[in-house]
Design a protein around this motif. Structure first.
Motif, PDB file in Angstrom:
ATOM      1  N   TYR A  49       0.789  -1.227   0.000  1.00 29.98           N
ATOM      2  CA  TYR A  49       0.000   0.000   0.000  1.00 29.98           C
ATOM      3  C   TYR A  49       0.822   1.277   0.000  1.00 29.98           C
ATOM      4  CZ  TYR A  49       0.526  -0.080   5.119  1.00 29.98           C
ATOM      5  OH  TYR A  49       1.019  -0.115   6.382  1.00 29.98           O
ATOM      6  N   ARG A  50       2.126   1.209   0.247  1.00 31.64           N
ATOM      7  CA  ARG A  50       2.944   2.439   0.209  1.00 31.64           C
ATOM      8  C   ARG A  50       3.896   2.463  -0.975  1.00 31.64           C
ATOM      9  NH1 ARG A  50       6.045   4.664   4.319  1.00 31.64           N
ATOM     10  NH2 ARG A  50       5.714   6.521   3.073  1.00 31.64           N
ATOM     11  N   ARG A  51       3.738   1.543  -1.902  1.00 37.38           N
ATOM     12  CA  ARG A  51       4.669   1.456  -3.021  1.00 37.38           C
ATOM     13  C   ARG A  51       3.908   1.115  -4.292  1.00 37.38           C
ATOM     14  NH1 ARG A  51      10.537  -0.774  -2.345  1.00 37.38           N
ATOM     15  NH2 ARG A  51      11.393   0.211  -4.194  1.00 37.38           N
ATOM     16  N   THR A  52       4.376   1.627  -5.408  1.00 38.44           N
ATOM     17  CA  THR A  52       3.782   1.277  -6.692  1.00 38.44           C
ATOM     18  C   THR A  52       4.845   1.328  -7.787  1.00 38.44           C
ATOM     19  OG1 THR A  52       1.923   1.684  -8.182  1.00 38.44           O
ATOM     20  CG2 THR A  52       3.054   3.629  -7.335  1.00 38.44           C
ATOM     21  N   LEU A  53       4.592   0.599  -8.840  1.00 39.67           N
ATOM     22  CA  LEU A  53       5.422   0.641 -10.035  1.00 39.67           C
ATOM     23  C   LEU A  53       4.518   1.115 -11.160  1.00 39.67           C
ATOM     24  CD1 LEU A  53       8.251  -0.103 -11.211  1.00 39.67           C
ATOM     25  CD2 LEU A  53       7.212  -2.251 -11.917  1.00 39.67           C
ATOM     26  N   ILE A  54       4.834   2.263 -11.721  1.00 44.49           N
ATOM     27  CA  ILE A  54       4.038   2.833 -12.806  1.00 44.49           C
ATOM     28  C   ILE A  54       4.770   2.566 -14.113  1.00 44.49           C
ATOM     29  CG2 ILE A  54       3.082   4.947 -13.792  1.00 44.49           C
ATOM     30  CD1 ILE A  54       2.934   6.058 -10.923  1.00 44.49           C
ATOM     31  N   GLY A  55       4.089   1.904 -15.034  1.00 45.69           N
ATOM     32  CA  GLY A  55       4.657   1.605 -16.340  1.00 45.69           C
ATOM     33  C   GLY A  55       4.085   2.547 -17.388  1.00 45.69           C
ATOM     34  N   ILE A  56       4.964   3.123 -18.195  1.00 44.64           N
ATOM     35  CA  ILE A  56       4.562   4.088 -19.223  1.00 44.64           C
ATOM     36  C   ILE A  56       5.188   3.662 -20.543  1.00 44.64           C
ATOM     37  CG2 ILE A  56       4.657   6.511 -19.941  1.00 44.64           C
ATOM     38  CD1 ILE A  56       5.206   7.123 -16.892  1.00 44.64           C
ATOM     39  N   ALA A  57       4.400   3.673 -21.602  1.00 45.84           N
ATOM     40  CA  ALA A  57       4.918   3.340 -22.932  1.00 45.84           C
ATOM     41  C   ALA A  57       4.518   4.434 -23.912  1.00 45.84           C
ATOM     42  CB  ALA A  57       4.376   1.996 -23.400  1.00 45.84           C
ATOM     43  N   ALA A  58       5.474   4.800 -24.757  1.00 43.12           N
ATOM     44  CA  ALA A  58       5.231   5.802 -25.802  1.00 43.12           C
ATOM     45  C   ALA A  58       5.837   5.301 -27.102  1.00 43.12           C
ATOM     46  CB  ALA A  58       5.855   7.144 -25.408  1.00 43.12           C
ATOM     47  N   LEU A  59       5.234   5.666 -28.227  1.00 42.71           N
ATOM     48  CA  LEU A  59       5.794   5.262 -29.499  1.00 42.71           C
ATOM     49  C   LEU A  59       5.712   6.385 -30.506  1.00 42.71           C
ATOM     50  CD1 LEU A  59       3.989   3.773 -32.154  1.00 42.71           C
ATOM     51  CD2 LEU A  59       2.859   3.049 -30.094  1.00 42.71           C
ATOM     52  N   SER A  60       6.691   6.387 -31.403  1.00 44.26           N
ATOM     53  CA  SER A  60       6.772   7.411 -32.439  1.00 44.26           C
ATOM     54  C   SER A  60       7.741   6.932 -33.514  1.00 44.26           C
ATOM     55  CB  SER A  60       7.270   8.729 -31.837  1.00 44.26           C
ATOM     56  OG  SER A  60       7.459   9.707 -32.846  1.00 44.26           O
ATOM     57  N   VAL A  61       7.737   7.588 -34.646  1.00 46.46           N
ATOM     58  CA  VAL A  61       8.712   7.286 -35.692  1.00 46.46           C
ATOM     59  C   VAL A  61      10.057   7.922 -35.372  1.00 46.46           C
ATOM     60  CG1 VAL A  61       7.004   6.927 -37.497  1.00 46.46           C
ATOM     61  CG2 VAL A  61       7.930   9.204 -37.118  1.00 46.46           C
ATOM     62  N   ASP A  62      10.088   8.814 -34.396  1.00 46.56           N
ATOM     63  CA  ASP A  62      11.303   9.531 -34.007  1.00 46.56           C
ATOM     64  C   ASP A  62      11.693   9.146 -32.578  1.00 46.56           C
ATOM     65  OD1 ASP A  62      13.365  11.360 -33.681  1.00 46.56           O
ATOM     66  OD2 ASP A  62      12.023  13.068 -33.396  1.00 46.56           O
ATOM     67  N   ALA A  63      12.850   8.512 -32.422  1.00 43.95           N
ATOM     68  CA  ALA A  63      13.298   8.086 -31.095  1.00 43.95           C
ATOM     69  C   ALA A  63      13.502   9.274 -30.160  1.00 43.95           C
ATOM     70  CB  ALA A  63      14.601   7.288 -31.219  1.00 43.95           C
ATOM     71  N   GLY A  64      13.939  10.399 -30.690  1.00 48.44           N
ATOM     72  CA  GLY A  64      14.127  11.597 -29.872  1.00 48.44           C
ATOM     73  C   GLY A  64      12.827  12.088 -29.261  1.00 48.44           C
ATOM     74  N   HIS A  65      11.756  12.008 -30.033  1.00 49.78           N
ATOM     75  CA  HIS A  65      10.446  12.432 -29.540  1.00 49.78           C
ATOM     76  C   HIS A  65       9.974  11.515 -28.409  1.00 49.78           C
ATOM     77  CE1 HIS A  65       6.558  14.309 -29.525  1.00 49.78           C
ATOM     78  NE2 HIS A  65       5.957  13.152 -29.780  1.00 49.78           N
ATOM     79  N   VAL A  66      10.193  10.222 -28.569  1.00 49.28           N
ATOM     80  CA  VAL A  66       9.825   9.275 -27.512  1.00 49.28           C
ATOM     81  C   VAL A  66      10.599   9.601 -26.236  1.00 49.28           C
ATOM     82  CG1 VAL A  66       9.883   6.855 -26.787  1.00 49.28           C
ATOM     83  CG2 VAL A  66       9.176   7.432 -29.105  1.00 49.28           C
ATOM     84  N   GLY A  67      11.883   9.893 -26.371  1.00 51.81           N
ATOM     85  CA  GLY A  67      12.705  10.252 -25.210  1.00 51.81           C
ATOM     86  C   GLY A  67      12.196  11.505 -24.514  1.00 51.81           C
ATOM     87  N   GLU A  68      11.792  12.500 -25.291  1.00 52.34           N
ATOM     88  CA  GLU A  68      11.252  13.739 -24.709  1.00 52.34           C
ATOM     89  C   GLU A  68       9.963  13.477 -23.936  1.00 52.34           C
ATOM     90  OE1 GLU A  68      10.739  16.380 -27.997  1.00 52.34           O
ATOM     91  OE2 GLU A  68      12.894  16.563 -28.357  1.00 52.34           O
ATOM     92  N   ILE A  69       9.102  12.650 -24.489  1.00 53.26           N
ATOM     93  CA  ILE A  69       7.840  12.320 -23.814  1.00 53.26           C
ATOM     94  C   ILE A  69       8.116  11.604 -22.498  1.00 53.26           C
ATOM     95  CG2 ILE A  69       5.759  10.890 -23.931  1.00 53.26           C
ATOM     96  CD1 ILE A  69       5.752  11.452 -26.974  1.00 53.26           C
ATOM     97  N   LEU A  70       9.010  10.619 -22.523  1.00 52.89           N
ATOM     98  CA  LEU A  70       9.309   9.867 -21.301  1.00 52.89           C
ATOM     99  C   LEU A  70      10.003  10.751 -20.266  1.00 52.89           C
ATOM    100  CD1 LEU A  70      10.399   6.402 -22.751  1.00 52.89           C
ATOM    101  CD2 LEU A  70       8.153   7.109 -21.893  1.00 52.89           C
ATOM    102  N   ASP A  71      10.861  11.659 -20.710  1.00 57.95           N
ATOM    103  CA  ASP A  71      11.483  12.623 -19.782  1.00 57.95           C
ATOM    104  C   ASP A  71      10.421  13.469 -19.092  1.00 57.95           C
ATOM    105  OD1 ASP A  71      14.056  11.797 -20.422  1.00 57.95           O
ATOM    106  OD2 ASP A  71      14.429  13.448 -21.828  1.00 57.95           O
TER     107      ASP A  71
END
Length: 97
Positions: A49-71
């Motif tokens: 109850y005091r811990r969680t793991l949040i998973g996030i996935a993003a996709l794009s044709v540009d790896a730099g854009h994916v990195g910016e979103i995850l940042d």
């Protein structure tokens, strides 16, 4: 197509039950989904109850854009005062995978 996956290991503040945990985690997940148009879910530590793991996935044709979103997603979670970001882990899948 590039896919980036971000796993955020988070400790929650003053939470004393799984019900309270849901009331903290759900708005975070909804905000990430709405603001950044990513796939996001509680991906681990469901029984704690005091811990969680949040998973996030993003996709794009540009790896730099994916990195910016995850940042931006990582900064958003780290900036919330009721959460303590313990670790962030990234994985990448590219067109050759």
């Amino acid at each position: 197509m590039y896919v980036g996956v971000l796993e955020l290991d988070v400790v929650l503040g003053d939470v004393r039950s799984l019900k309270q945990k849901r009331s903290v985690v759900r708005p975070v997940i909804a905000e990430l989904r709405r603001r950044f148009d990513v796939a996001v879910a509680e991906a681990g530590h469901q029984d704690l109850y005091r811990r969680t793991l949040i998973g996030i996935a993003a996709l794009s044709v540009d790896a730099g854009h994916v990195g910016e979103i995850l940042d931006a997603c990582e900064r958003q979670v780290a900036g919330r005062p009721e959460l303590e970001l313990v670790s962030a882990r990234r994985r990448w899948l590219g067109p050759d995978d």
